[in-house]
Every structure is written in structure tokens, then in C-alpha cells.
Scaffold this active site. Sequence first.
Site, mmCIF file in Angstrom:
data_model
loop_
_atom_site.group_PDB
_atom_site.id
_atom_site.type_symbol
_atom_site.label_atom_id
_atom_site.label_comp_id
_atom_site.label_asym_id
_atom_site.label_seq_id
_atom_site.Cartn_x
_atom_site.Cartn_y
_atom_site.Cartn_z
ATOM 1 C CG HIS A 75 201.487 37.293 -41.998
ATOM 2 N ND1 HIS A 75 202.458 37.002 -42.950
ATOM 3 C CD2 HIS A 75 200.260 36.909 -42.851
ATOM 4 C CE1 HIS A 75 201.810 36.853 -44.020
ATOM 5 N NE2 HIS A 75 200.532 36.719 -43.695
ATOM 6 C CG ASP A 77 205.561 34.883 -41.757
ATOM 7 O OD1 ASP A 77 204.671 35.418 -41.410
ATOM 8 O OD2 ASP A 77 205.387 33.523 -42.162
ATOM 9 C CG ASP A 114 200.410 36.512 -48.308
ATOM 10 O OD1 ASP A 114 200.151 36.893 -47.073
ATOM 11 O OD2 ASP A 114 200.027 35.517 -48.572
ATOM 12 C CD GLU A 144 199.672 33.483 -42.383
ATOM 13 O OE1 GLU A 144 198.201 33.233 -42.784
ATOM 14 O OE2 GLU A 144 200.494 33.585 -43.329
ATOM 15 C CD GLU A 145 202.095 33.026 -45.822
ATOM 16 O OE1 GLU A 145 201.806 32.228 -45.727
ATOM 17 O OE2 GLU A 145 201.831 34.319 -46.402
ATOM 18 C CG ASP A 168 196.958 37.574 -44.567
ATOM 19 O OD1 ASP A 168 197.471 37.761 -45.635
ATOM 20 O OD2 ASP A 168 197.240 36.675 -43.782
ATOM 21 C CG HIS A 456 201.726 31.631 -50.851
ATOM 22 N ND1 HIS A 456 201.106 30.653 -50.184
ATOM 23 C CD2 HIS A 456 201.737 32.701 -49.949
ATOM 24 C CE1 HIS A 456 200.731 31.209 -48.851
ATOM 25 N NE2 HIS A 456 200.876 32.517 -49.125
#
Length: 482
Positions: A75, A77, A114, A144-145, A168, A456
Site C-alpha cells: 500500500h 500510505d 509499513d 490502507e491504514e 505487508d 505506527h
Amino acid sequence: MIYKHKETNDILKWFEQINQIPRCSGNEEAIRLWLINWAKENHFEIKTDKIGNLLIDVPASSGYENAPIVVIQGHLDMVCEKTPDSNHDFTQDAIKLVKKGEWLTADKTSLGADNGIAIAIAMALALDRTVSHPPLELLFTVDEETGLIGANALETGFFKGRILINIDSEDEGCFMIGCAGGINTHLSIPLKWADVPNDYQLMKINAGGMKGGHSGIDINAERANAIKILTQILHQIKQQVDIRLANITGGSAHNAIPRDSEALVFLPADEIKVVKTLVQAAEKTLKAEYQNTDPNLFIKINEINGLNQAFTSEGTQKLIDVIMVLPHGVAANSQDIEGLVETSNNIALISIDEGQLKVLTSQRSSIESRVDALTHRIEAVARLVGGKVYSDTRYPAWQPNMDSSLLAKSIDVYKKLFAKAPAVEAIHAGLECGIIGDKFPGMDMISIGPTIKDPHSPDEKIHIGSVGMIWDFMVALLKALK
């Protein structure tokens, strides 16, 4: 020991270029255009859809023209997190890479490995003429996030391949073949405002320094949730002093465990010393309680000026009670897979908007009925206090397929390459494989990736040596998929 070879350096050079481009969720246009230009320069065909998902076709190498198409997926983002003292502007500043021994991290921000590392690996594979491979479709999704938005919007025919390698996952040597499904819930609780008595002083209470992390992968680590911690402090104070909340904020994303939270509170001026003593005692207790998971946890209280209205005493208690009763953390562990979290909830975001308490929670489970039950429980809390609630952004679980031919081939390749067997697991997080498998019947999929710690969060880091290992595995697997 760092696993060094030329390809690792090539991949990390691409990754560094990717990190020059701002790409928080919802802001992927620049990275998409950059990739489109790259594809055109290398004469690859491209396709985009109305939401911004990108597909790049890479022709097969010689002798592989008739091999099944392989989709390599990631992804565009990233989760944009930074430390409170960072001046980084995610809308325009590049992510600054910092090498620490065997690890690559960032300067006071999330790293974006990520899922930027998936983009970099896919680009390197597409350009390396020494790699033997079937026709490749590089599939890069958006948003995605924030809830797997791009994957949810994929339409029939956007890609052709039915073999998919998702890059991922975050533990080299582990093949993911299943993931949790989930849903987000939005609560809006009305609260009454009133003028504050003249002898009340406005205070700011900060709860911070917590480790945070991914609300799926790290939920079983029992890390502190800053929103819960702050509410616990407010509850203790409210038992002894008539406080009036004027504002409360906390959290950054639905899939990140909140690291920081802040409240603006009015209290009687002659009770300031008492409240400060309470906060100091609470901080000491909490630091001892979370010494292993959140050693840098802190609670601060300071006098400030401004504002002349707050929630009533009853409204303040209502807000505290709502957050106190909402579940957070692991709700159940899997009875089928040892060590796997089955069901959980993350109290992700809290704010005040137009006189209402706004709360976002994120529920996950590998069993659909149990994520429903947990969601209904949260929705009931909102209704009991006269609030409004709705749930959205649902994504399905990915049920493991132990009979997968791709899995069997992957295990065989890994054993021959590294003289050991890989782990085969499911993960308590949402992967796009769940949605893609649900929308496109007949998909044969695995999820892999280099080792990433603390995604994150500003502590995010990637193990450099594992990047090279993933490369070697991908090269060997693609060669075997003839």
C-alpha cells in the site's frame, strides 16, 4: 549480524527516495504520480482506478512468458506519528532515516517501512534483469491504514493474477496465511456546557510518553492506552474534587494505540495543591504498573489561562464514566492457534466537537460473530447515555488455507534457501489479503515482509539484514513459479 549484499543497498536507496515524498493516508497523490513517472520511464504499462489504486504491469522474463501472473502487493500510505517535541511537517517534510546498528529508524517520526519497503522491493524486482520471473502485476493500494479503503474499492478486472504475494507482514521467516477482520465504531455523546465559577482555575493535564504501537500486532503487549490512563487520572481526581472538563483530546489513528492524551480542566483554586499531589501519586503508581511496557510514561499538570466555559459537573462525570466503561485491549485469545489474539478493541481517538464527546473505537476478531458482539456492546454504551453511534469501515477476516499450493511452494523454497523451516501463522491485524480474497475468488495468497518493530509509532524500525533475506526469498520463489 547484518545481512549485507548489493540488492539490500539498492532497495534501501529506493526506500530513501520514497521517504522524500509525503504520503500520510489520504495524501497519496504525490507518491502515486512519482511511481507513474517511474513506470513510464521504464516502459511499464500502468492502470489506475477512480479511488487512486495503481497497477504496474511488468513483462515476464525470458522463458516465463506462459507462467501464471504473480501480483506483488503493498500500500502507498503510511501512519504518520511523531514525538511531541518533533517539528516534522508530514505534509511537506521528508522522513529522515537514521541507521542504528542493524536497524534503520527515523528521526522522531514513524519510519514508513509499513509499507514503503514493499514499494521499494517491488521496484527493485521490476528493474533487476538478472531475476527470472513470471509476468508481474505490481498492485499498490491507497488508504490502507485508515481502514483498507483502497482494497475495498478494487473492482473486478483491475488485475488479472490469481497468485498474490503481499509484502505487508513484519516478521521475516514467518508466512502469514490469515488475518483478523474488523470494524470501526464512532460514538457521539452530548454534554451540557455551563459558565465556570469565578474561583475556579483552568489546568492542563497531559498523559504521555507511552509506547503506543499497532493496535492489532501490539495489543497483547498490555501497553498503556493514553486515553484510558488520562481518564483514570480524571476519575481519581473527581472522587475528591469538583472538576469541570473543558476539553479532552487523544490518539492519532484507528489502528494506533494512543501514546498521548490531554485534558483541560477547571477546578477550585484552593484545591490545586491537593490535585497536584493526587496527580503525582497517580503517576508514581502508574509508572510502577507499566514499568516494563511503558517506562517513559508521565503525567503532567500545569496552570494555564483562557476559556470560561466547561461541561457541567454531571457532564464531566458522564464523559469520564463513558471512557471508563468502554473496553480496551484483548477480549479473547484464539482457541485454535496458541498465542494468537482472537478478539480485541482499541479506544483509538477522543475529542470534543460542537459540544459533543467524540470517540472512535476499532474492533478486531478472526471470528465475525465475536467482532459483532463486541461492537454491539460498544454501541450499547453510547445509547445508554443518550448518544448516537454508527459503525463502518468493515473488513473481512482472511481464513487460513493450509492446502495452498503457493504456501507449499514457499515453504519448500525457504527451506532450501535458508536450511530451516519458516513459521506459518495468522495475525491479529487487518491485511488487504482478507478483502482481496473476499472480492476475487480463487486467489492463492501469502503475506511476507522484512522484520519491522513498533510500526505506527516514532519507534518504528526495520532490520536491515532481513530486507536482504526477503529479497533472496522473493527471487528464489519467483524463479520457482514457472
